[in-house]
Every structure is written in structure tokens, then in C-alpha cells.
Design an enzyme around this catalytic site. Structure first.
Site, mmCIF file in Angstrom:
data_model
loop_
_atom_site.group_PDB
_atom_site.id
_atom_site.type_symbol
_atom_site.label_atom_id
_atom_site.label_comp_id
_atom_site.label_asym_id
_atom_site.label_seq_id
_atom_site.Cartn_x
_atom_site.Cartn_y
_atom_site.Cartn_z
ATOM 1 N N LYS A 1 9.288 -15.236 16.989
ATOM 2 C CA LYS A 1 9.700 -15.576 15.618
ATOM 3 C C LYS A 1 11.161 -16.031 15.686
ATOM 4 C CE LYS A 1 10.277 -15.676 11.123
ATOM 5 N NZ LYS A 1 9.769 -16.842 10.379
ATOM 6 N N SER B 1 7.033 -18.974 2.147
ATOM 7 C CA SER B 1 8.480 -18.853 1.992
ATOM 8 C C SER B 1 8.868 -17.483 2.525
ATOM 9 C CB SER B 1 8.888 -19.009 0.526
ATOM 10 O OG SER B 1 10.307 -18.945 0.444
ATOM 11 N N GLY C 1 11.234 -16.609 4.579
ATOM 12 C CA GLY C 1 12.670 -16.312 4.491
ATOM 13 C C GLY C 1 13.239 -15.669 5.736
ATOM 14 N N LEU C 2 12.695 -16.061 6.891
ATOM 15 C CA LEU C 2 13.229 -15.637 8.186
ATOM 16 C C LEU C 2 13.240 -14.123 8.419
ATOM 17 C CD1 LEU C 2 16.331 -17.888 9.084
ATOM 18 C CD2 LEU C 2 14.593 -17.073 10.672
ATOM 19 N N CYS D 1 14.322 -24.666 9.120
ATOM 20 C CA CYS D 1 13.738 -23.679 8.206
ATOM 21 C C CYS D 1 13.998 -24.099 6.758
ATOM 22 C CB CYS D 1 14.303 -22.284 8.433
ATOM 23 S SG CYS D 1 13.670 -21.147 7.181
ATOM 24 N N LYS E 1 13.394 -27.618 17.246
ATOM 25 C CA LYS E 1 12.269 -27.769 16.316
ATOM 26 C C LYS E 1 12.759 -28.546 15.108
ATOM 27 C CE LYS E 1 8.371 -25.577 14.132
ATOM 28 N NZ LYS E 1 7.603 -24.347 14.020
ATOM 29 N N GLY F 1 1.363 -28.816 13.773
ATOM 30 C CA GLY F 1 1.096 -29.321 12.420
ATOM 31 C C GLY F 1 -0.350 -29.744 12.285
ATOM 32 N N GLY G 1 -0.135 -22.780 14.140
ATOM 33 C CA GLY G 1 0.521 -21.961 13.124
ATOM 34 C C GLY G 1 -0.467 -21.439 12.100
ATOM 35 N N THR G 2 -0.750 -22.263 11.075
ATOM 36 C CA THR G 2 -1.632 -21.826 9.981
ATOM 37 C C THR G 2 -2.983 -21.302 10.491
ATOM 38 O OG1 THR G 2 -0.596 -23.365 8.412
ATOM 39 C CG2 THR G 2 -2.813 -22.596 7.874
HETATM 40 O O1 RRO Z 1 10.728 -17.785 7.934
HETATM 41 C C1 RRO Z 1 10.432 -18.805 7.281
HETATM 42 O O2 RRO Z 1 10.415 -18.818 6.042
HETATM 43 C C2 RRO Z 1 10.094 -20.079 7.935
HETATM 44 C C3 RRO Z 1 10.829 -20.615 8.983
HETATM 45 BR BR1 RRO Z 1 12.239 -19.725 9.805
HETATM 46 C C4 RRO Z 1 10.495 -21.900 9.473
HETATM 47 O O3 RRO Z 1 11.116 -22.463 10.392
HETATM 48 N N1 RRO Z 1 9.453 -22.552 8.881
HETATM 49 C C5 RRO Z 1 8.748 -22.018 7.882
HETATM 50 O O4 RRO Z 1 7.809 -22.662 7.386
HETATM 51 N N2 RRO Z 1 9.067 -20.770 7.416
#
Ligand code: RRO
Length: 316
Positions: A45, A70, A72-73, A130, A170, A253, A275-276
Site C-alpha cells: 500500500k 476515497s 485517503g491513504l 493519489c 505511478k 486499469g 486492483g478492483t
Molecule cells: O488511498 C487512496 O485513497 C488512493 C490512493 Br493513495 C491512490 O493512489 N489511488 C486511489 O485510487 N486511492
């Protein structure tokens, strides 16, 4: 059949996880590392210097054709990921460990790049895209900041790390030829040797008609869009950066089947991230997509990725 290289590093499989999905905790990373899970590399992550809990929930939603997040890291902080690799000595598993870095400032990014546990980390994926931090724009859309960060990161990587270290970035999706050219030129004047295309499409909005409401809570429902709907944008970005740079391209993607992976590789990807679909299907997606990709290759009499990588033909 699916072995590949990112920069000079060999991967036994060309498919692995996208950063963000089930790769945050120690348990997540252990699972990806398990020999039963067919991933060619393990990607963490995105981390910040300090740990973060992320945005309020609900912060993820999906349907057949798309996801919106969303997050938010949310992450356990740089020290955790940097030390995790040492603790588990990834080299024993033959899956390169790539650390995703998403500092909140340029200074944080440079600190994290400077202090990597390089004996146990095979590379970084510097996240310049992000979309979900309120008040902070995506670095990849600010070309001055992009140039500055990549130049400074290159200086550190050149002086401190081996030539074989993966320096990946990225990128967000680009939609305009001028932007492709500008970013490619920055990358071609740097030590970046791998590019992941693409991050989610930033600041999309999904609406629920029944409740007449947004489907996620943060940022009034705005979030990064992933899933099948973004595949055409991902493919154009993969293909453009494949043509304009010497970097290994990692496609990300809209990949949920072997056919999607095939298309990314045909457009120039050396490896692909899930990802998804990984979020929806969990770890079994890797073996399934791999089996489907191998089947397509068999039907076409291809025995390695090099037989078709980047060989997209154009209608004339
Ligand atoms: O953590 C996120 O909200 C997030 C990140 Br860091 C990212 O690079 N891409 C994304 O879709 N979500």
C-alpha cells in the site's frame, strides 16, 4: 510462459496486485507472499512517513463495471513497510518486493527514498497520482513539481542504490498529447526505469438514484474511478508511454480477465496489476487471470510475452 522483467529484475509471473488492495497490513502482505498465491511481485500500500487511518467510511463502492474509492491513504507508516521486507526476507520467496511511496510533501518523499532498506527491497513505485487527499492536488498533473521530484529522486537513487533497483512511478491518466510528451520528456531525462499506468481516474462521482445520494462519504462523494470503464484510458496511456520512453511499462486499469491482460501486454505492458478485480474476487483472481491469459496465448501459438508485447497493429 508468463515470465517477464521489470527493468532488469526477473518476475516468474507477469501479474501482481495493484497498490491499495489487500496490501496494507502484515497479514495482507504475508498472504500475497504465500507460495499458493500466483503473483509475480508483491507491492505495498502507498505509505506516508507517519501512519494514517484514512478517510471516513463508507469510502469504497463498486458495481459490475466500475469502482469508486476515497480511501485517503490509510497505511501503517513508512517504517512498518521498510522493516517488513527485512523481517520476511522476501528474496526467499522469489517475489520482488516493491514499496509504494506517497509522501504528503516532496521532502517526505525524498526522505523515504533516501532511507530504504535496500538489501530487502527490490524497488519503489513512487505514487504521483493519489486523487483522494483533500486540498492536495495530484503531483502528476503539476509538471513543475513532477520534474522537480523526479530529478531529486533520481539523484538519490543514482548515488545510493544499485543500477538494478526498480525506480517506478505511478502516473495519473493523461488525455492530451501535449501532456504525454511533457511527462515522457521528464522521464527520459531521469533515472526512472518503470512506469505504472494508470492510477484511478480522479474525482469521479457515482450517484444512487433511489436514495438520491452519493455512494461514498468523503469529499461529497468524489473519488477515484477504477474497473472496466477505465480500460480504454489505461490502454492508451500504456501504449503511449511504451512508445515514448525506454521504461518497463506496468499496465493497471480495468483488468478482470486474461483478455484484458492480453490487451495491456499487446499495448506494451511488461507486467500487469490487478486492483478492483482483486478487491472483488480476492486472491483467486491471479490464478484465474493467468490461466485465461495462457489459454489465449496457446490459441495464438505464443510461448512468451515477447511474442506479442507492444506489437499492437494499426488500421491503415
Ligand atoms: O488511498 C487512496 O485513497 C488512493 C490512493 Br493513495 C491512490 O493512489 N489511488 C486511489 O485510487 N486511492
Amino acid at each position: 510462459m508468463l515470465k517477464t522483467k521489470i527493468h532488469t529484475r526477473e518476475l516468474s509471473h507477469c501479474i501482481y496486485n495493484a497498490s491499495g488492495v489487500y496490501c496494507c497490513s502484515e497479514n495482507d502482505l504475508n498472504l500475497l507472499n504465500n507460495y499458493n498465491v500466483n503473483v509475480g511481485a508483491v507491492l505495498s500500500k502507498s505509505c506516508t512517513l507517519q501512519s494514517r487511518v484514512g478517510n471516513p467510511e463508507p469510502r469504497y463502492w463498486d458495481c459490475d463495471e466500475l469502482s469508486i474509492n476515497s480511501s485517503g491513504l490509510p497505511n501503517l507508516g513508512y517504517d512498518f513497510y521498510n522493516n517488513y521486507s527485512y523481517k520476511y526476507n522476501f528474496s526467499n520467496y522469489n517475489k520482488p518486493f516493491i514499496l509504494s511511496i506517497a509522501g504528503l510533501t516532496e521532502q517526505d518523499n525524498l526522505y523515504m527514498i533516501e532511507n530504504l532498506n535496500q538489501n530487502y527491497i527490490d524497488g519503489i513505485e513512487l505514487n504521483m497520482s493519489c486523487p483522494n487527499i483533500k486540498g492536495k492536488s495530484q503531483t502528476g498533473y503539476d509538471f513543475e513539481s513532477t520534474e522537480d521530484l523526479i530529478r531529486k529522486a533520481s539523484e538519490i537513487l543514482d548515488s545510493k542504490y544499485s543500477k538494478d533497483f526498480i525506480f517506478g512511478v505511478k502516473l495519473p491518466p493523461y488525455f492530451d498529447e501535449i501532456h504525454f510528451n511533457t511527462v515522457s520528456e521528464i522521464i527520459n531525462n531521469s533515472s526512472v526505469n518503470a512506469i505504472t499506468c494508470i492510477n484511478s481516474l480522479g474525482n469521479g462521482l457515482v450517484v444512487d438514484t433511489d436514495s438520491e445520494s452519493t455512494v461514498i462519504k468523503p469529499k461529497n462523494g468524489f473519488g477515484g474511478i477504477g474497473g472496466s470503464v477505465i480500460k480504454p484510458i489505461a490502454l492508451s496511456n500504456v501504449h503511449t508511454f511504451y512508445k515514448l520512453t525506454q521504461c518497463s511499462i506496468i499496465g493497471c486499469g480495468g483488468i478482470s480477465t486474461g483478455k484484458d491482460a492480453f490487451e495491456h501486454i499487446l499495448c506494451g505492458a511488461s507486467a500487469v496489476q490487478i486492483g478492483t478485480q482483486f478487491y472483488k474476487e480476492k486472491h483467486s483472481c491471479f490464478r484465474r487471470i493467468e490461466t485465461e491469459l495462457k489459454q489465449i496465448m496457446k490459441e495464438k501459438n505464443y510461448t512468451s510475452l515477447d511474442d506479442f508485447k507492444g506489437k499492437l497493429s494499426y488500421l491503415t
